[in-house]
Structures are given as structure tokens and as C-alpha cells.
Motif scaffolding. Structure first.
Motif, PDB file in Angstrom:
ATOM      1  N   ARG A   1      57.337 -14.719 -27.146  1.00  0.00           N
ATOM      2  CA  ARG A   1      57.423 -13.491 -27.947  1.00  0.00           C
ATOM      3  C   ARG A   1      56.120 -13.227 -28.691  1.00  0.00           C
ATOM      4  O   ARG A   1      55.661 -12.087 -28.773  1.00  0.00           O
ATOM      5  N   GLU A   2      55.513 -14.277 -29.208  1.00  0.00           N
ATOM      6  CA  GLU A   2      54.242 -14.107 -29.907  1.00  0.00           C
ATOM      7  C   GLU A   2      53.154 -13.635 -28.949  1.00  0.00           C
ATOM      8  O   GLU A   2      52.368 -12.738 -29.278  1.00  0.00           O
ATOM      9  N   LEU A   3      53.120 -14.202 -27.754  1.00  0.00           N
ATOM     10  CA  LEU A   3      52.147 -13.757 -26.750  1.00  0.00           C
ATOM     11  C   LEU A   3      52.361 -12.281 -26.410  1.00  0.00           C
ATOM     12  O   LEU A   3      51.401 -11.519 -26.261  1.00  0.00           O
ATOM     13  N   ILE A   4      53.623 -11.891 -26.300  1.00  0.00           N
ATOM     14  CA  ILE A   4      53.946 -10.482 -25.996  1.00  0.00           C
ATOM     15  C   ILE A   4      53.448  -9.579 -27.120  1.00  0.00           C
ATOM     16  O   ILE A   4      52.850  -8.523 -26.848  1.00  0.00           O
TER      17      ILE A   4
ATOM     18  N   MET B   1      59.078  -6.841 -15.654  1.00  0.00           N
ATOM     19  CA  MET B   1      59.866  -5.972 -16.540  1.00  0.00           C
ATOM     20  C   MET B   1      59.145  -5.740 -17.867  1.00  0.00           C
ATOM     21  O   MET B   1      59.050  -4.618 -18.340  1.00  0.00           O
ATOM     22  N   ILE B   2      58.645  -6.821 -18.452  1.00  0.00           N
ATOM     23  CA  ILE B   2      57.986  -6.710 -19.754  1.00  0.00           C
ATOM     24  C   ILE B   2      56.699  -5.900 -19.632  1.00  0.00           C
ATOM     25  O   ILE B   2      56.443  -5.003 -20.439  1.00  0.00           O
ATOM     26  N   ASN B   3      55.917  -6.200 -18.617  1.00  0.00           N
ATOM     27  CA  ASN B   3      54.658  -5.477 -18.422  1.00  0.00           C
ATOM     28  C   ASN B   3      54.897  -4.021 -18.014  1.00  0.00           C
ATOM     29  O   ASN B   3      54.040  -3.169 -18.205  1.00  0.00           O
ATOM     30  N   GLY B   4      56.114  -3.759 -17.498  1.00  0.00           N
ATOM     31  CA  GLY B   4      56.476  -2.406 -17.113  1.00  0.00           C
ATOM     32  C   GLY B   4      56.916  -1.545 -18.289  1.00  0.00           C
ATOM     33  O   GLY B   4      57.248  -0.389 -18.126  1.00  0.00           O
ATOM     34  N   GLY B   5      56.972  -2.138 -19.468  1.00  0.00           N
ATOM     35  CA  GLY B   5      57.212  -1.307 -20.629  1.00  0.00           C
ATOM     36  C   GLY B   5      58.468  -1.531 -21.431  1.00  0.00           C
ATOM     37  O   GLY B   5      58.758  -0.751 -22.316  1.00  0.00           O
TER      38      GLY B   5
END
Length: 159
Positions: A132-135, A152-156
């Protein structure tokens, strides 16, 4: 049929979680992944997003069923007729906490057992909180989460 449940917040699911799920699938014909909806905790991802991440990451694992829950784990276990809890252990601190929870769960649901799987050296340092911190800092998370989750995360979907 002996089933087990692997509970957690999975915010997000990591490669360490996936290792535990994969190993649980080798031990049990049905592995429930219980996604905790803890309203007292501030999650980065909604329950629905976390469930979708897990479903995508486990799409080839026929033994896995993802379920959401709030409240006591043992109430979900009763509903699913499941008496085995799977837990991954990374540190001695994890062991102490799981020993306490195992006693409490056994008192609330007689016959409930906790099966601990030790984290592998290549994943023991991975935690959802570190991811989560990296995100938050928009750092590369691909070494720590399944490809489907990183996509999914990089997709927004990251907040």
C-alpha cells in the motif's frame, strides 16, 4: 468434504498470500478465501475491489472460492461448515497472535483448528501494508503482487 478458510483483509492480495493459497489448495479440496470487511480499518481498496483482485489472481484455481464477511470469522465458518483456518506465518509475532486467536476461535466454535503454513523465504518480507505504501508513492509493485492485481491497480483502481 474437508474445506479450509484463509481469512484476511487482502488489501491488496500479495504474492505471499498467493503462495499460502496455492499450498492450501494442495492440502484441501476447497479453499475459501475470506475477505474481511472491517469498517474500523481504513482500507485502500473496497471489499468489491479486493474480491475482484483475488478472483482474477486465482482464476485458474478451481478449489478456490472467494467470500466476503464481517463480524466473527467463526460465524462464517459455521455457515460454510468449515472448521479449518489457514494462516500464513512470517514472524514469531505472527505465531503469538495466531496462537491467541486459535484458542479464542476454538472456544467460540468447538472443533475449529488453525493450520499454520510458514512463509517461504522469497515471500516472507512481503506485506500488504508495504505494498500500500508503494502504491501511495506510485512505485513499482510488480515484484510483490500477482500480475493480474498489478494490472488492475496500474489500470486505475488505486485511490
Amino acid at each position: 468434504m474437508k474445506a479450509c478458510i484463509y481469512p484476511g483483509s487482502f488489501d491488496p492480495i500479495t504474492k505471499g498470500h498467493m503462495d499460502i493459497i496455492d499450498r492450501a489448495c494442495n492440502l484441501f479440496p476447497r479453499v475459501y478465501v475470506g475477505v474481511l470487511n472491517n469498517t474500523a480499518k481504513k482500507n485502500l481498496f473496497s471489499v468489491e475491489e479486493r474480491i475482484e483482485m483475488i478472483r482474477r489472481a486465482t482464476s485458474g484455481m478451481e478449489e478456490v472460492e472467494v467470500v466476503a464477511f464481517d463480524g466473527l470469522l467463526v460465524e462464517l465458518m459455521k455457515k460454510l461448515e468449515c472448521k479449518i483456518i489457514i494462516r500464513g506465518l512470517r514472524t514469531g509475532t505472527d505465531l503469538e497472535l495466531e496462537q491467541q486467536l486459535s484458542v479464542i476461535n476454538g472456544k467460540l466454535f468447538p472443533g475449529a483448528e488453525t493450520v499454520a503454513l510458514l512463509s517461504k523465504p522469497e515471500t516472507y518480507f512481503i506485506s500488504s501494508s508495504a505494498v500500500r505504501e508503494l502504491i501511495e508513492f506510485r512505485a513499482d509493485i510488480s515484484d510483490y503482487v500477482p500480475k493480474e492485481v498489478a494490472d488492475m491497480i496500474n489500470g486505475g483502481i488505486a485511490k
